[in-house]
Design a protein around this motif. Structure first.
Motif, mmCIF file in Angstrom:
data_model
loop_
_atom_site.group_PDB
_atom_site.id
_atom_site.type_symbol
_atom_site.label_atom_id
_atom_site.label_comp_id
_atom_site.label_asym_id
_atom_site.label_seq_id
_atom_site.Cartn_x
_atom_site.Cartn_y
_atom_site.Cartn_z
ATOM 1 N N SER A 531 0.750 -1.294 0.173
ATOM 2 C CA SER A 531 0.400 -0.087 -0.087
ATOM 3 C C SER A 531 0.773 0.823 0.058
ATOM 4 C CB SER A 531 -1.165 -0.429 1.158
ATOM 5 O OG SER A 531 -0.395 -0.055 2.586
ATOM 6 N N SER A 532 0.423 2.597 -0.092
ATOM 7 C CA SER A 532 1.367 3.414 -0.153
ATOM 8 C C SER A 532 1.863 3.978 1.473
ATOM 9 C CB SER A 532 0.007 4.274 -0.529
ATOM 10 O OG SER A 532 -1.062 5.486 0.623
ATOM 11 N N ASP A 533 1.664 3.170 1.754
ATOM 12 C CA ASP A 533 2.432 3.345 3.296
ATOM 13 C C ASP A 533 3.752 3.350 3.464
ATOM 14 O OD1 ASP A 533 -0.133 4.261 4.726
ATOM 15 O OD2 ASP A 533 -0.648 1.877 5.021
ATOM 16 N N GLU A 534 4.225 2.377 2.165
ATOM 17 C CA GLU A 534 5.434 1.845 2.349
ATOM 18 C C GLU A 534 6.460 2.416 1.236
ATOM 19 O OE1 GLU A 534 5.301 -2.868 2.055
ATOM 20 O OE2 GLU A 534 2.874 -3.107 2.263
ATOM 21 N N PHE A 535 5.614 3.550 0.761
ATOM 22 C CA PHE A 535 6.157 4.272 -0.559
ATOM 23 C C PHE A 535 6.795 5.517 0.323
ATOM 24 C CE2 PHE A 535 2.945 2.571 -3.342
ATOM 25 C CZ PHE A 535 2.957 1.767 -3.619
ATOM 26 N N ASP A 536 7.180 5.591 1.933
ATOM 27 C CA ASP A 536 7.798 6.842 2.036
ATOM 28 C C ASP A 536 8.607 7.431 1.624
ATOM 29 O OD1 ASP A 536 5.588 6.596 4.395
ATOM 30 O OD2 ASP A 536 7.145 5.950 5.512
ATOM 31 N N SER A 537 9.756 6.775 0.960
ATOM 32 C CA SER A 537 10.891 6.772 0.549
ATOM 33 C C SER A 537 10.565 7.531 -0.658
ATOM 34 C CB SER A 537 12.084 6.395 0.271
ATOM 35 O OG SER A 537 11.641 4.953 -0.249
ATOM 36 N N PHE A 538 9.750 7.645 -2.061
ATOM 37 C CA PHE A 538 9.042 7.976 -2.649
ATOM 38 C C PHE A 538 7.999 9.082 -2.527
ATOM 39 C CE2 PHE A 538 10.394 3.490 -3.334
ATOM 40 C CZ PHE A 538 11.072 3.739 -3.879
ATOM 41 N N ARG A 539 7.870 9.591 -1.775
ATOM 42 C CA ARG A 539 6.385 10.829 -1.864
ATOM 43 C C ARG A 539 6.872 11.676 -2.315
ATOM 44 N NH1 ARG A 539 2.719 8.423 1.149
ATOM 45 N NH2 ARG A 539 3.370 7.080 3.078
ATOM 46 N N SER A 540 7.923 12.505 -2.771
ATOM 47 C CA SER A 540 8.076 13.531 -3.971
ATOM 48 C C SER A 540 7.588 12.764 -4.760
ATOM 49 C CB SER A 540 9.676 13.157 -3.527
ATOM 50 O OG SER A 540 10.434 12.577 -4.620
ATOM 51 N N TYR A 541 7.406 12.226 -5.070
ATOM 52 C CA TYR A 541 6.693 11.708 -6.337
ATOM 53 C C TYR A 541 5.035 11.626 -6.615
ATOM 54 C CZ TYR A 541 11.067 10.022 -8.079
ATOM 55 O OH TYR A 541 12.508 9.739 -8.526
ATOM 56 N N GLY A 542 4.573 12.336 -5.675
ATOM 57 C CA GLY A 542 3.279 12.678 -5.541
ATOM 58 C C GLY A 542 2.462 11.043 -5.680
ATOM 59 N N PRO A 543 1.397 10.751 -6.190
ATOM 60 C CA PRO A 543 1.074 10.078 -6.486
ATOM 61 C C PRO A 543 1.509 8.720 -7.389
ATOM 62 C CG PRO A 543 0.247 11.971 -8.180
ATOM 63 C CD PRO A 543 0.764 12.357 -7.174
ATOM 64 N N LEU A 544 1.889 8.977 -7.979
ATOM 65 C CA LEU A 544 3.298 8.371 -8.458
ATOM 66 C C LEU A 544 4.299 7.330 -7.888
ATOM 67 C CD1 LEU A 544 3.641 10.471 -12.109
ATOM 68 C CD2 LEU A 544 1.757 8.083 -11.414
ATOM 69 N N ALA A 545 4.222 7.292 -6.567
ATOM 70 C CA ALA A 545 5.310 6.501 -5.489
ATOM 71 C C ALA A 545 5.224 5.563 -5.998
ATOM 72 C CB ALA A 545 4.818 6.862 -4.440
ATOM 73 N N GLY A 546 3.828 4.163 -6.209
ATOM 74 C CA GLY A 546 3.588 3.425 -6.334
ATOM 75 C C GLY A 546 3.770 2.885 -7.576
ATOM 76 N N VAL A 547 4.359 3.990 -8.889
ATOM 77 C CA VAL A 547 5.100 3.393 -10.482
ATOM 78 C C VAL A 547 7.128 3.641 -9.966
ATOM 79 C CG1 VAL A 547 5.592 4.854 -12.534
ATOM 80 C CG2 VAL A 547 3.474 4.427 -11.520
ATOM 81 N N GLU A 548 7.045 4.073 -8.536
ATOM 82 C CA GLU A 548 8.645 4.561 -8.704
ATOM 83 C C GLU A 548 8.860 3.372 -7.975
ATOM 84 O OE1 GLU A 548 11.065 6.641 -9.503
ATOM 85 O OE2 GLU A 548 9.079 7.264 -11.396
ATOM 86 N N PHE A 549 8.068 2.888 -7.169
ATOM 87 C CA PHE A 549 8.818 1.694 -6.121
ATOM 88 C C PHE A 549 8.678 0.480 -7.241
ATOM 89 C CE2 PHE A 549 6.778 -1.458 -3.989
ATOM 90 C CZ PHE A 549 7.733 -1.477 -2.366
ATOM 91 N N GLN A 550 7.363 0.209 -7.739
ATOM 92 C CA GLN A 550 8.369 -0.684 -9.028
ATOM 93 C C GLN A 550 9.447 -0.233 -9.655
ATOM 94 O OE1 GLN A 550 4.684 -0.068 -11.521
ATOM 95 N NE2 GLN A 550 3.666 -1.511 -10.736
#
Length: 714
Positions: A531-550
């Motif tokens: 979930s989005s809670d696990e994308f803390d290090s990618f917060r700067s990407y806004g709604p695309l944090a999950g994309v950068e996580f991938q």
């Protein structure tokens, strides 16, 4: 009054009397009025015995242990509706209507096999048992329709069986065999087993549905889809995956001037590009396993299973439309319908030719670079030749449209970035990441079927190639990890692991099968929800944090493999023990090479631990799942879109930009071929209604739209 008992024993196959079955008493006053009986026997009691057969000794099937009742939400809703109808519906005229008989079980050794979708004598026996009719062979096949056939090999059963759902037309049955009246007159509904319907709606394909209700354009009915009309609304459909194709089909049929834009190639050229990747490791960034005609599902597994209602009008419309374009008719009956890439390629070719005949302008090799926006409304698109580098203004072309349907897939990350620049509302969405696990198919056959495994015969036997679907919740105090769901996904029996990267510096994989599923390997994604809670290090990407996580883990996987599309791999026991064995890896179906790697170091510890716990739990349900012959491949990240483009529920229009209609899997509203196609249909009709091309009742045609849950597995 004299009374007598007449005993009649039937034996249709052995030629001798049988006496083991209990008699059935029949009151002759219940017989259908059209039957003529002699007054001397009208009040007599006739006792008939069921037909009896000397059964073969059935093979004992020891398969995976399944516990609990597992139903899809759509199935639960259906049972609730049946239960409600049983309490409120009065059967007023038993001489008409339909009975739906479910869970008709035919032992595996009696059924003709998975490829047979007709009426065998054992199936008629199962129907006769429900009706308490003594002579199965006397039941006319013409009065029955097979709706579903599936294979059940659960250990809770005494024997593996094919399970049928059948509709019975009472009027036709009584016309062909009047002696069944006595049995129909006593038949009562049973929850989940027998359902009475006053009438039944014949399912139709989308083409037939539209043909019955031609929509007027400029006061005239179009006699030929290719005819041009003045002032027709112009619509761009971006993406030729299932959602884009079905949206384009609906809009073109009702009279819109449709342009279909696809960044990849038609299936013929796309097949050659994929061949170059597999054989020579040459990746075409715009024509590959993800991009091109048909979308990512074309060179995947062609699964048509769905969780949005197997018998719903919309799903049936999609399946029947696929049959009209060349899919085998058995997908309408198969409990787990599947096409395979070899069947999808000619189907898509037929689909394309039909759209061209309707006047659709199809632009392959055309990339969406930008939207033309004026006063917060889409006025068109900016496109360029996808063979060239993006961003070259000299190569770009502006095309004006009245509406833009955005049907891109979840791998079109450049489109997400472009939407973000226009401040289009997008929200992060839960998705899943993990690894792809591969076993020898023979091992999975043995786990699921035991003695029946020999009947599979590499997809050519009577029994379907074995698959599995397992879901577990892992975590808690005893494990020390956060609670989350872990499940198998996109299981490909008799398949192979394939590369789905769209960038040479990133590595991600998927599975595929051909229609026969004859490969010696079985593979499945093994993933955990994030979930989005696990994308803390990618917060700067806004709604695309999950994309950068991938992207982060795809880059790590590429580095682990050493480049050149070599996949990092690890046998299951080593992954659980967090060691790297010096022995050679088991054989893999992945054709670009595998490298022994420490996959337990790929993901964060909480994800790795969840995967390890899940594998151990899966082994309890599928004994033998943990074996040195099981190989894990990294990495599986693109199970679904990591974002959802916000849209209106009724119109499918973007909440933040007028004239833009985000649909399908890339927009976060579908999770597979069928659900994406259904979403495309709904959007097509909704947009046609807004453009005054369609005036009908959408729910009356397709039923209610699928819920926008945001997280879907299929």
């Amino acid at each position: 009054m004299l009374s007598c008992i007449v005993r009649v024993n039937f034996s249709l196959s052995t030629g001798h009397c049988c006496s083991s079955a209990p008699p059935m008493a029949i009151s002759t006053h219940c017989f259908h009025p059209s039957l003529q009986f002699s007054p001397t026997i009208s009040n007599r009691r006739i006792v008939l015995y069921n037909a009896s057969f000397a059964p073969r000794k059935a093979p004992v099937t020891r398969c995976a242990r399944r516990t609990g009742k597992r139903r899809y939400p759509s199935e639960k809703r259906k049972l609730e509706e049946i239960k409600k109808n049983l309490l409120t519906t009065e059967i007023r005229n038993r001489e008409e209507g339909y009975w739906r008989i479910s869970k008709l079980s035919v032992p595996a050794h009696k059924d003709p096999g998975k490829d047979f979708v007709g009426f065998s004598l054992p199936l008629l026996e199962a129907i006769a048992k429900v009706l308490e009719f003594p002579v199965p062979a006397m039941l006319p096949e013409e009065a029955f329709t097979i709706l579903r056939k599936s294979f059940d090999a659960r250990k809770v059963l005494k024997e593996s069986a094919f399970v049928y759902t059948v509709d019975m037309d009472v009027k036709k049955l009584l016309h062909l065999e009047p002696r069944t009246w006595d049995f129909i007159s006593c038949l009562e509904p049973k929850l989940g087993l027998i359902e009475y319907m006053q009438d039944t709606k014949a399912p139709t394909g989308l083409l037939d549905m539209l043909d019955k209700d031609k929509i007027k354009v400029d006061g005239s009915n179009p006699s030929n889809g290719s005819a041009r009309y003045e002032n027709r609304p112009r619509v761009a459909v971006v993406g030729s995956g299932p959602s884009g194709l079905f949206a384009a089909l609906v809009l073109a049929e009702v009279g819109a001037d449709v342009t279909l834009i696809e960044r990849g190639q038609p299936v013929e050229q796309r097949g050659r590009d994929i061949g170059a990747l597999v054989v020579r490791k040459v990746l075409s960034s715009e024509s590959n396993f993800c991009f091109g005609e048909g979308g990512a599902g074309t060179w995947s597994d062609g699964k048509l299973v769905t969780r949005i209602g197997r018998n719903s009008d919309s799903v049936q419309a999609v399946l029947r439309t696929l049959v009209q374009f060349g899919a085998p008719p058995n997908i309408l009956v198969d409990g787990k319908p599947h096409l395979g890439t070899d069947k999808l390629v000619p189907l898509l070719r037929n689909f394309r030719h039909y759209l061209l005949d309707l006047g659709v302008d199809i632009k392959f090799n055309t990339r969406l670079d930008d939207l033309v926006v004026e006063n917060n409304q889409v006025k068109g698109v900016v496109v360029s030749n996808s063979k060239n580098e993006p961003g070259r203004s000299s190569d770009q072309e502006k095309l004006l449209f009245d509406a833009v349907v955005l049907a891109v897939g979840h791998s079109a990350r450049d489109v997400y970035n472009m939407l973000l620049q226009h401040n289009i509302e997008m929200v992060p969405k839960n998705f899943a990441v993990g690894l792809r696990i591969e076993h020898p198919q023979e091992l999975i056959n043995n786990i699921q079927y035991s003695e029946l495994a020999s009947e599979v015969q590499s997809g050519r036997g009577r029994i379907p190639v074995a698959d599995y679907k397992v879901t577990k919740n892992v975590g808690g105090d005893e494990t020390g990890i956060e609670n989350r769901s872990c499940y198998s996904f996109c299981m490909c029996p008799g398949g192979q692991v394939v590369l789905t990267s769209t960038n040479p510096s990133e590595l991600c994989i998927n599975g595929m099968s051909f229609s026969r599923r004859a490969s010696k390997w079985a593979n499945s994604a093994l993933v955990v929800t994030v979930s989005s809670d696990e994308f803390d290090s990618f917060r700067s990407y806004g709604p695309l944090a999950g994309v950068e996580f991938q992207r982060e883990f795809e880059k790590r996987a590429a580095e682990m493999g050493g480049g050149n599309f070599v996949v990092p791999a690890q046998c299951v026991p080593d992954f659980l023990a967090e060691t790297l064995s010096v022995t050679s890896l088991p054989a893999s179906s992945y054709r670009l090479g595998v490298k022994a790697s420490r996959l337990h170091d790929l993901f964060p510890a909480n994800i790795t631990k969840a995967l390890q716990c899940a594998i151990e739990m899966f082994d309890k349900e599928l004994p033998g799942y943990i074996t040195k012959d099981a190989l894990l491949h990294g990495v599986e990240t693109r199970t679904s879109s990591p974002v959802q483009i916000s849209r209106e529920a009724d119109t499918c229009e973007s909440k933040s930009l007028k004239g833009l209609y985000p649909i399908g899997e890339g927009a976060g509203y579908a999770g597979g071929i069928v659900s994406a196609a259904v979403d495309g249909m709904f959007c097509g009709f909704a947009l046609a209604k807004q453009l005054s091309l369609y005036g009908g009742d959408l729910e009356g045609v397709l039923g209610k739209s699928q819920k926008q849950t945001g997280f879907v597995k299929y």
